[in-house]
Design a protein around this motif. Structure first.
Motif, PDB file in Angstrom:
ATOM      1  N   TYR A 102     -63.319  52.239  75.521  1.00 59.28           N
ATOM      2  CA  TYR A 102     -62.884  50.838  75.444  1.00 59.28           C
ATOM      3  C   TYR A 102     -63.022  50.304  74.019  1.00 59.28           C
ATOM      4  CZ  TYR A 102     -62.520  45.862  76.408  1.00 59.28           C
ATOM      5  OH  TYR A 102     -62.126  44.547  76.391  1.00 59.28           O
ATOM      6  N   HIS A 106     -59.286  49.763  72.881  1.00 54.78           N
ATOM      7  CA  HIS A 106     -58.900  48.445  73.390  1.00 54.78           C
ATOM      8  C   HIS A 106     -59.648  47.272  72.761  1.00 54.78           C
ATOM      9  CE1 HIS A 106     -56.698  50.628  76.446  1.00 54.78           C
ATOM     10  NE2 HIS A 106     -57.807  51.268  76.799  1.00 54.78           N
ATOM     11  N   TRP A 128     -54.539  51.466  71.337  1.00 62.19           N
ATOM     12  CA  TRP A 128     -53.713  51.804  72.496  1.00 62.19           C
ATOM     13  C   TRP A 128     -52.303  51.232  72.345  1.00 62.19           C
ATOM     14  CZ3 TRP A 128     -54.026  54.896  76.715  1.00 62.19           C
ATOM     15  CH2 TRP A 128     -53.135  54.672  77.750  1.00 62.19           C
ATOM     16  N   GLN A 136     -44.533  53.171  76.753  1.00 58.48           N
ATOM     17  CA  GLN A 136     -45.371  53.375  77.925  1.00 58.48           C
ATOM     18  C   GLN A 136     -45.079  54.738  78.571  1.00 58.48           C
ATOM     19  OE1 GLN A 136     -47.717  51.170  78.564  1.00 58.48           O
ATOM     20  NE2 GLN A 136     -46.982  49.736  77.009  1.00 58.48           N
ATOM     21  N   LYS A 141     -50.571  58.926  76.525  1.00 59.91           N
ATOM     22  CA  LYS A 141     -51.154  57.827  77.305  1.00 59.91           C
ATOM     23  C   LYS A 141     -51.470  58.262  78.732  1.00 59.91           C
ATOM     24  CE  LYS A 141     -49.485  53.855  74.700  1.00 59.91           C
ATOM     25  NZ  LYS A 141     -48.785  52.553  74.743  1.00 59.91           N
ATOM     26  N   PHE A 145     -55.217  58.252  80.367  1.00 63.89           N
ATOM     27  CA  PHE A 145     -55.422  57.561  81.639  1.00 63.89           C
ATOM     28  C   PHE A 145     -56.082  58.489  82.656  1.00 63.89           C
ATOM     29  CE2 PHE A 145     -54.456  55.467  85.584  1.00 63.89           C
ATOM     30  CZ  PHE A 145     -54.402  54.118  85.270  1.00 63.89           C
ATOM     31  N   LEU A 177     -59.416  50.657  82.597  1.00 63.28           N
ATOM     32  CA  LEU A 177     -58.033  50.959  82.986  1.00 63.28           C
ATOM     33  C   LEU A 177     -57.116  49.745  82.919  1.00 63.28           C
ATOM     34  CD1 LEU A 177     -58.408  53.403  86.015  1.00 63.28           C
ATOM     35  CD2 LEU A 177     -58.063  53.926  83.597  1.00 63.28           C
ATOM     36  N   LYS A 180     -54.970  49.372  79.880  1.00 65.78           N
ATOM     37  CA  LYS A 180     -53.986  50.445  79.725  1.00 65.78           C
ATOM     38  C   LYS A 180     -52.704  50.178  80.509  1.00 65.78           C
ATOM     39  CE  LYS A 180     -57.652  53.948  79.328  1.00 65.78           C
ATOM     40  NZ  LYS A 180     -57.578  54.152  77.868  1.00 65.78           N
ATOM     41  N   HIS A 185     -49.799  44.746  78.284  1.00 60.42           N
ATOM     42  CA  HIS A 185     -49.481  45.156  76.914  1.00 60.42           C
ATOM     43  C   HIS A 185     -49.359  43.935  76.014  1.00 60.42           C
ATOM     44  CE1 HIS A 185     -47.984  47.714  73.737  1.00 60.42           C
ATOM     45  NE2 HIS A 185     -46.905  46.967  73.601  1.00 60.42           N
TER      46      HIS A 185
END
Length: 234
Positions: A102, A106, A128, A136, A141, A145, A177, A180, A185
């Motif tokens: 994280y 993120h 990310w 995406q 990615k 995930f 999660l 993500k 976004h």
């Protein structure tokens, strides 16, 4: 809270006019959702001008392998602690990996070098959001995930489905999660944010002048127009 500015206007003859309150008091929002960036064509051109070395490494050889290697190394280090139980060990490995994931993908925004080459379009974007230019469902990615989900399932199994440890691991997984997901976004959650005051003037209780106060005292004389003058003008 910032107080509102109140102004009052007076008529030319000195009588009180309308009172206007400019702006409004600030109010604090508990949770506020904000979107960063505009995703315009100019931004896309700035992103494609040079390669983003801050995010391209996730597609290189060995970038996918580093995740299971770090998880295995962390598990070995934690198991060396005297008296460490396997339930606690797997929980700590899961929490440490999710926390670092994280923080790296993120939380930290921008790029550490050559930010001016891209016109600053990455300054407010997380790692990310920079991967694959924001596309995406790319292979990288999907891998990022799958890894935390797989680690969560492994930690749940080796903790023998303990309800308290399961709740802790599940909560940490959800927090990692959610950023993500494509629906989040470029969105940010802000807590305890002060709303910006409005700059629109809002009239409050007006003070109307007394009857006759604003009436001109001297009568204006208008010269009469005769029919002959109208005909001559035509």
């Amino acid at each position: 809270m910032a107080p509102a500015v109140t102004t009052s206007a007076r008529s030319p003859n000195g009588s009180p006019g309308l009172t206007v309150r400019v702006g409004r008091e600030r109010s604090s929002s508990l949770v506020k959702v904000e979107k960063v960036g505009e995703e315009s064509q100019e931004e896309a051109l700035d992103q494609s001008m040079y390669d983003n070395v801050n995010a391209e490494w996730v597609n290189r050889k060995g970038a996918w392998l580093i995740h299971p290697v770090l998880i295995f190394a962390g598990k070995v280090v934690i198991d060396t602690i005297p008296g460490m139980r396997q339930e606690i060990s797997w929980t700590l490995v899961n929490l440490f990996y999710l926390g670092l994931s994280y923080l790296m993908f993120h939380y930290v925004t921008g790029i550490p070098f050559h930010s001016d080459l891209h016109g600053g379009v990455y300054d407010n974007l997380t790692l990310w959001e920079q991967i694959d230019e924001g596309a995406q469902y790319t292979p990288s990615k999907k891998w990022l995930f799958i890894v935390p989900v797989t680690l969560f399932l492994a930690s749940t199994h080796y903790t023998h489905y303990d309800p308290w440890l399961f709740a802790v691991n599940l909560t940490a997984l959800i927090l990692v999660l959610i950023p993500k997901l494509p629906a989040f976004h470029r969105y940010r959650l802000r807590f305890m944010v002060d709303d910006e005051p409005s700059g629109v003037g809002t009239p409050i209780t007006p003070n109307f002048p007394r009857s006759g106060a604003a009436t001109p005292r001297e009568s204006m004389s208008i010269p009469p127009i005769t029919v002959s003058e109208v005909e001559s003008r035509l």
